[in-house]
Structures are given as structure tokens and as C-alpha cells.
Scaffold this motif. Structure first.
Motif, PDB file in Angstrom:
ATOM      1  N   ARG A  14       0.867  -1.180   0.000  1.00 27.50           N
ATOM      2  CA  ARG A  14       0.000   0.000   0.000  1.00 27.50           C
ATOM      3  C   ARG A  14       0.903   1.229   0.000  1.00 27.50           C
ATOM      4  N   GLU A  16       2.093   4.647   1.026  1.00 28.85           N
ATOM      5  CA  GLU A  16       1.951   5.469   2.224  1.00 28.85           C
ATOM      6  C   GLU A  16       2.248   6.939   1.944  1.00 28.85           C
ATOM      7  N   GLY A  36      -2.623   5.332  -0.198  1.00 29.00           N
ATOM      8  CA  GLY A  36      -3.755   4.464   0.087  1.00 29.00           C
ATOM      9  C   GLY A  36      -3.995   3.427  -1.001  1.00 29.00           C
ATOM     10  N   ALA A  37      -3.434   3.629  -2.183  1.00 30.99           N
ATOM     11  CA  ALA A  37      -3.601   2.674  -3.283  1.00 30.99           C
ATOM     12  C   ALA A  37      -2.785   1.413  -3.005  1.00 30.99           C
ATOM     13  N   THR A  38      -3.333   0.260  -3.396  1.00 28.04           N
ATOM     14  CA  THR A  38      -2.600  -0.999  -3.248  1.00 28.04           C
ATOM     15  C   THR A  38      -2.160  -1.489  -4.612  1.00 28.04           C
ATOM     16  N   ARG A  40       0.633  -4.714  -6.582  1.00 32.02           N
ATOM     17  CA  ARG A  40       1.478  -5.898  -6.441  1.00 32.02           C
ATOM     18  C   ARG A  40       2.704  -5.727  -7.329  1.00 32.02           C
ATOM     19  N   GLU A  54      -1.586  -2.503 -10.758  1.00 35.73           N
ATOM     20  CA  GLU A  54      -2.426  -1.654  -9.920  1.00 35.73           C
ATOM     21  C   GLU A  54      -3.657  -1.242 -10.713  1.00 35.73           C
ATOM     22  N   VAL A  71       6.188   2.726   0.777  1.00 37.03           N
ATOM     23  CA  VAL A  71       5.120   1.719   0.790  1.00 37.03           C
ATOM     24  C   VAL A  71       5.210   0.886   2.053  1.00 37.03           C
ATOM     25  N   GLU A  72       4.102   0.208   2.342  1.00 39.47           N
ATOM     26  CA  GLU A  72       4.051  -0.729   3.466  1.00 39.47           C
ATOM     27  C   GLU A  72       3.416  -2.022   2.964  1.00 39.47           C
ATOM     28  N   VAL A  74       1.196  -5.227   2.696  1.00 35.78           N
ATOM     29  CA  VAL A  74      -0.165  -5.561   3.112  1.00 35.78           C
ATOM     30  C   VAL A  74      -0.221  -7.059   3.400  1.00 35.78           C
TER      31      VAL A  74
END
Length: 75
Positions: A14, A16, A36-38, A40, A54, A71-72, A74
Motif C-alpha cells: 500500500r 503510504e 492508500g492505493a494498493t 502488487r 495496480e 510503501v508498506e 499488506v
């Protein structure tokens, strides 16, 4: 939290924070890459752009820009 260029293939992350100038922020937000967007990570080879998936789209982001995207992972 880490930058996008340090994420391994297959990891779901995600966004940040994006550190960059107006040009970078505008370009990334136009394709939906906002905090907030996720997404891969599909491919992350050294000396090549990072390929992410995405919102039903594959995006290639150069390594300098990936270093500005915090990013973080998920779970």
C-alpha cells in the motif's frame, strides 16, 4: 515502511507517501497511484524499471521514482 524499489516480487503493498515534485505527483496520480492505493510488484530486476500491477493495469516505474514512493506491505 520502505521504498518501492526494495520490495520483492509478488508482494502486495500500500502506498503510504510519495516524495517528489509536482510533475511526478501529477503523473502518478493520473494513473491512480496515490497514498492508500494498493499494488502488487510483478518484476523488480536491478537496473530496470519496477513493474507493478495496480487497478487492472501494469505500470513500469523507473528506479529513481520508486525510491521516492514509500510503501508498506499488506498482509
Amino acid at each position: 515502511m520502505t521504498t518501492l524499489d526494495n520490495i520483492s516480487v509478488g508482494t502486495l503493498v500500500r502506498v503510504e507517501r510519495i516524495d517528489g515534485d509536482v510533475r511526478l505527483l501529477t503523473r502518478l496520480s493520473s494513473v491512480g497511484l496515490v497514498p492508500g492505493a494498493t499494488m502488487r510488484v510483478e518484476r523488480n530486476d536491478r537496473n530496470r524499471p519496477v513493474l507493478v500491477f495496480e487497478r487492472d493495469t501494469h505500470l513500469a516505474i523507473n528506479r529513481q521514482e520508486c525510491a521516492r514512493i514509500q510503501v508498506e506491505e499488506v498482509a
